[in-house]
Design a protein around this motif. Structure first.
Motif, PDB file in Angstrom:
ATOM      1  N   LEU A  90     -12.405  -1.040 -58.732  1.00  0.00           N
ATOM      2  CA  LEU A  90     -11.271  -0.685 -57.881  1.00  0.00           C
ATOM      3  C   LEU A  90     -11.586  -0.976 -56.427  1.00  0.00           C
ATOM      4  O   LEU A  90     -12.717  -0.770 -55.982  1.00  0.00           O
ATOM      5  CB  LEU A  90     -10.927   0.797 -58.037  1.00  0.00           C
ATOM      6  CG  LEU A  90     -10.171   1.171 -59.308  1.00  0.00           C
ATOM      7  CD1 LEU A  90     -11.119   1.416 -60.450  1.00  0.00           C
ATOM      8  CD2 LEU A  90      -9.322   2.385 -59.071  1.00  0.00           C
ATOM      9  N   PHE A  91     -10.545  -1.414 -55.697  1.00  0.00           N
ATOM     10  CA  PHE A  91     -10.656  -1.712 -54.278  1.00  0.00           C
ATOM     11  C   PHE A  91      -9.482  -1.081 -53.555  1.00  0.00           C
ATOM     12  O   PHE A  91      -8.330  -1.261 -53.966  1.00  0.00           O
ATOM     13  CB  PHE A  91     -10.623  -3.226 -54.032  1.00  0.00           C
ATOM     14  CG  PHE A  91     -11.811  -3.951 -54.578  1.00  0.00           C
ATOM     15  CD1 PHE A  91     -12.904  -4.219 -53.771  1.00  0.00           C
ATOM     16  CD2 PHE A  91     -11.843  -4.365 -55.900  1.00  0.00           C
ATOM     17  CE1 PHE A  91     -14.010  -4.891 -54.282  1.00  0.00           C
ATOM     18  CE2 PHE A  91     -12.938  -5.035 -56.418  1.00  0.00           C
ATOM     19  CZ  PHE A  91     -14.025  -5.297 -55.608  1.00  0.00           C
ATOM     20  N   LEU A  92      -9.765  -0.358 -52.484  1.00  0.00           N
ATOM     21  CA  LEU A  92      -8.705   0.141 -51.617  1.00  0.00           C
ATOM     22  C   LEU A  92      -8.196  -1.047 -50.814  1.00  0.00           C
ATOM     23  O   LEU A  92      -8.954  -1.678 -50.073  1.00  0.00           O
ATOM     24  CB  LEU A  92      -9.227   1.235 -50.690  1.00  0.00           C
ATOM     25  CG  LEU A  92      -8.212   1.820 -49.715  1.00  0.00           C
ATOM     26  CD1 LEU A  92      -7.084   2.520 -50.467  1.00  0.00           C
ATOM     27  CD2 LEU A  92      -8.895   2.772 -48.759  1.00  0.00           C
ATOM     28  N   VAL A 104      -8.760  -4.069 -59.621  1.00  0.00           N
ATOM     29  CA  VAL A 104      -7.588  -3.237 -59.364  1.00  0.00           C
ATOM     30  C   VAL A 104      -7.475  -2.992 -57.865  1.00  0.00           C
ATOM     31  O   VAL A 104      -8.448  -2.581 -57.223  1.00  0.00           O
ATOM     32  CB  VAL A 104      -7.707  -1.878 -60.101  1.00  0.00           C
ATOM     33  CG1 VAL A 104      -6.519  -0.987 -59.787  1.00  0.00           C
ATOM     34  CG2 VAL A 104      -7.868  -2.088 -61.592  1.00  0.00           C
ATOM     35  N   ASN A 105      -6.291  -3.260 -57.319  1.00  0.00           N
ATOM     36  CA  ASN A 105      -6.014  -2.916 -55.928  1.00  0.00           C
ATOM     37  C   ASN A 105      -5.367  -1.540 -55.893  1.00  0.00           C
ATOM     38  O   ASN A 105      -4.373  -1.297 -56.578  1.00  0.00           O
ATOM     39  CB  ASN A 105      -5.077  -3.938 -55.280  1.00  0.00           C
ATOM     40  CG  ASN A 105      -5.812  -5.191 -54.880  1.00  0.00           C
ATOM     41  OD1 ASN A 105      -6.905  -5.127 -54.337  1.00  0.00           O
ATOM     42  ND2 ASN A 105      -5.222  -6.330 -55.159  1.00  0.00           N
ATOM     43  N   VAL A 106      -5.951  -0.652 -55.116  1.00  0.00           N
ATOM     44  CA  VAL A 106      -5.440   0.696 -54.934  1.00  0.00           C
ATOM     45  C   VAL A 106      -4.591   0.681 -53.668  1.00  0.00           C
ATOM     46  O   VAL A 106      -5.084   0.334 -52.591  1.00  0.00           O
ATOM     47  CB  VAL A 106      -6.599   1.709 -54.807  1.00  0.00           C
ATOM     48  CG1 VAL A 106      -6.075   3.095 -54.512  1.00  0.00           C
ATOM     49  CG2 VAL A 106      -7.457   1.689 -56.065  1.00  0.00           C
ATOM     50  N   LEU A 107      -3.324   1.044 -53.811  1.00  0.00           N
ATOM     51  CA  LEU A 107      -2.400   1.021 -52.685  1.00  0.00           C
ATOM     52  C   LEU A 107      -2.051   2.441 -52.268  1.00  0.00           C
ATOM     53  O   LEU A 107      -1.762   3.290 -53.117  1.00  0.00           O
ATOM     54  CB  LEU A 107      -1.136   0.253 -53.074  1.00  0.00           C
ATOM     55  CG  LEU A 107      -1.379  -1.160 -53.630  1.00  0.00           C
ATOM     56  CD1 LEU A 107      -0.101  -1.738 -54.191  1.00  0.00           C
ATOM     57  CD2 LEU A 107      -1.960  -2.061 -52.563  1.00  0.00           C
ATOM     58  N   VAL A 108      -2.098   2.685 -50.967  1.00  0.00           N
ATOM     59  CA  VAL A 108      -1.752   3.989 -50.416  1.00  0.00           C
ATOM     60  C   VAL A 108      -0.742   3.797 -49.291  1.00  0.00           C
ATOM     61  O   VAL A 108      -0.678   2.729 -48.675  1.00  0.00           O
ATOM     62  CB  VAL A 108      -2.989   4.755 -49.883  1.00  0.00           C
ATOM     63  CG1 VAL A 108      -3.961   5.084 -50.996  1.00  0.00           C
ATOM     64  CG2 VAL A 108      -3.679   3.978 -48.779  1.00  0.00           C
TER      65      VAL A 108
END
Length: 126
Positions: A80-82, A17-21
């Motif tokens: 999960l990956f930022l 999962v790519n964590v998008l901010v």
């Protein structure tokens, strides 16, 4: 004072999962270490992952509006990956273990406030 980033989207793939901010430009070209720790923010109905960014802390906030997606991620046991750019991602180590611990601790625990307890029990199977 620690900087806070709010997750705008989770991009769920088959393996991770790519964590998008938003507004993460200040993280570019900095040494980022995942802390492997999370907090519950009952005032803002969020879970917060802690990053160490060059001897300062950055809080990555997972707001209630994405908890249904987070629940799916937990069920699939995806890492999960930022996502900072197409070629730079920071692993959010211990994320699943920390989140599961918080969820189980919040269940029927009035110390977190009625709003947090209700929101967690609604979004996650505890």
């Amino acid at each position: 004072m620690a900087k806070k980033l709010e997750v705008s989207k989770l991009s769920i793939g088959e393996r991770d999962v790519n964590v998008l901010v938003d507004n993460m430009e200040f993280l570019q070209n900095k040494l980022i270490q995942p802390e492997g720790r999370m907090l519950a923010d009952s005032d803002h109905l969020a879970f917060v992952y802690i990053l160490d960014v060059e001897d300062d802390f950055v809080y990555v906030s997972f707001p209630e509006r994405i908890w249904d997606e987070l629940n799916r991620v937990l069920k699939q046991h995806l890492p999960l990956f930022l996502s900072l750019s197409e070629d730079k991602r920071v692993p959010l180590t211990q994320f699943e273990e920390e989140l599961q611990y918080l969820i189980s601790n919040i269940e029927e625990n009035s110390n977190y406030g009625k709003g947090m307890v209700h929101a967690v029990s609604k979004a996650f199977v505890v």
